[in-house]
Design a protein around this motif. Sequence first.
Motif: not given
Length: 128
Positions: A79-93
Amino acid sequence: MIIIGAVFTILAALLHVFIFYMESFAWTGEKARGVFGTTQIDAENTKEMAYNQGFYNFFLAVVSGVGVAFLFAGSTGIGAALTFAGTGSMLAAAAVLALSSPDKRGAAVKQGAFPLLAVVFLVIGLLV
């Protein structure tokens, strides 16, 4: 804290689903043109690009939502890995938008606020 992070992840995902709709299906409409500051001609000329870009936003929302589902199911690592992948990408964008288009920094803040809060609260929740 993990629950608070999950709530902000869900809010970020919902915002990105809305962005997906605006870019992929409503791009040439008056409301979307007003939100994104495009003219009718510009919208017509960029609708294929916006359609594709909208799906990127949708996929980030899906990854984030699946991550939250795993968190709530007790699979914290996945859950953490997927959540960080999604929100981290949103934040980077959002950071790329802010740095590459100074006139769109307000939009970048709106786009990046929920993902930032999600990441912060999830990190705190996982470390405590």
